[in-house]
Scaffold this motif. Structure first.
Motif, mmCIF file in Angstrom:
data_model
loop_
_atom_site.group_PDB
_atom_site.id
_atom_site.type_symbol
_atom_site.label_atom_id
_atom_site.label_comp_id
_atom_site.label_asym_id
_atom_site.label_seq_id
_atom_site.Cartn_x
_atom_site.Cartn_y
_atom_site.Cartn_z
ATOM 1 N N ARG A 1 5.890 -15.706 -28.384
ATOM 2 C CA ARG A 1 7.332 -15.934 -28.177
ATOM 3 C C ARG A 1 7.993 -16.392 -29.474
ATOM 4 O O ARG A 1 9.088 -15.943 -29.821
ATOM 5 N N ARG A 2 7.323 -17.287 -30.192
ATOM 6 C CA ARG A 2 7.869 -17.761 -31.474
ATOM 7 C C ARG A 2 7.958 -16.631 -32.499
ATOM 8 O O ARG A 2 8.788 -16.687 -33.411
ATOM 9 N N GLN A 3 7.098 -15.613 -32.345
ATOM 10 C CA GLN A 3 7.119 -14.458 -33.250
ATOM 11 C C GLN A 3 8.167 -13.428 -32.835
ATOM 12 O O GLN A 3 8.298 -12.383 -33.466
ATOM 13 N N GLY A 4 8.880 -13.688 -31.741
ATOM 14 C CA GLY A 4 9.935 -12.790 -31.291
ATOM 15 C C GLY A 4 9.514 -11.808 -30.217
ATOM 16 O O GLY A 4 10.283 -10.915 -29.859
ATOM 17 N N CYS A 5 8.320 -11.957 -29.691
ATOM 18 C CA CYS A 5 7.846 -11.072 -28.622
ATOM 19 C C CYS A 5 8.361 -11.551 -27.270
ATOM 20 O O CYS A 5 8.579 -12.751 -27.071
ATOM 21 N N ARG A 6 8.527 -10.605 -26.375
ATOM 22 C CA ARG A 6 8.893 -10.933 -24.994
ATOM 23 C C ARG A 6 7.659 -10.698 -24.136
ATOM 24 O O ARG A 6 7.110 -9.595 -24.113
ATOM 25 N N ASP B 1 7.069 -6.174 -28.381
ATOM 26 C CA ASP B 1 7.296 -6.635 -29.753
ATOM 27 C C ASP B 1 8.330 -5.718 -30.392
ATOM 28 O O ASP B 1 7.999 -4.715 -31.007
ATOM 29 N N HIS B 2 9.595 -6.028 -30.156
ATOM 30 C CA HIS B 2 10.706 -5.267 -30.720
ATOM 31 C C HIS B 2 10.574 -3.771 -30.439
ATOM 32 O O HIS B 2 10.688 -2.941 -31.336
#
Length: 118
Positions: free
Chosen positions: A19-24, A43-44
């Motif tokens: 989550r901190r890396q931007g993944c949902r 991941d984006h």
């Protein structure tokens, strides 16, 4: 702490890290009769199937070394099941391994992107 409890904590830590890396996070512990995938994440725009391995030390090798060919094949087959179930057969995917090292209160993560191919 039992190995099961350590593994559960490792998966929770891994989900927070992602989550901190931007993944949902789409799902955790996705199970079929074929096998299990610890975490499925977006991941984006890339669908990522993630195997989490948590270790207290290096006595038995790296966590990623425990994701042998047979385990990889089960993950791939389970991923195909997930893709069919979610009607996402054409999604861009990758397979990652997250190594979680638990040294007392210190936790470290090593994310291996594209750890193996489908």
């Amino acid at each position: 702490m039992s190995n099961k409890a350590l593994g559960n904590q490792g998966e929770t830590y891994a989900a927070e890290y992602l989550r901190r890396q931007g993944c949902r996070i789409l799902t955790r512990n996705y199970r079929t009769k074929i096998g299990e995938i610890d975490i499925v994440a977006d991941d984006h725009g890339t669908l990522v199937f993630i195997e989490v391995k948590t270790r207290r030390g290096m006595h038995y090798g790296t966590p990623a070394e425990a994701v042998h060919y047979r385990k990889q094949q089960k993950i791939v087959q389970t991923a195909h099941w997930y893709l069919r179930e979610q009607n996402k057969e054409n999604a861009h995917c990758r397979f990652d391994v997250l190594e979680i090292y638990a040294f007392g209160d210190l936790w470290q993560v090593n994310q291996i992107k594209n750890a193996f191919e489908a």
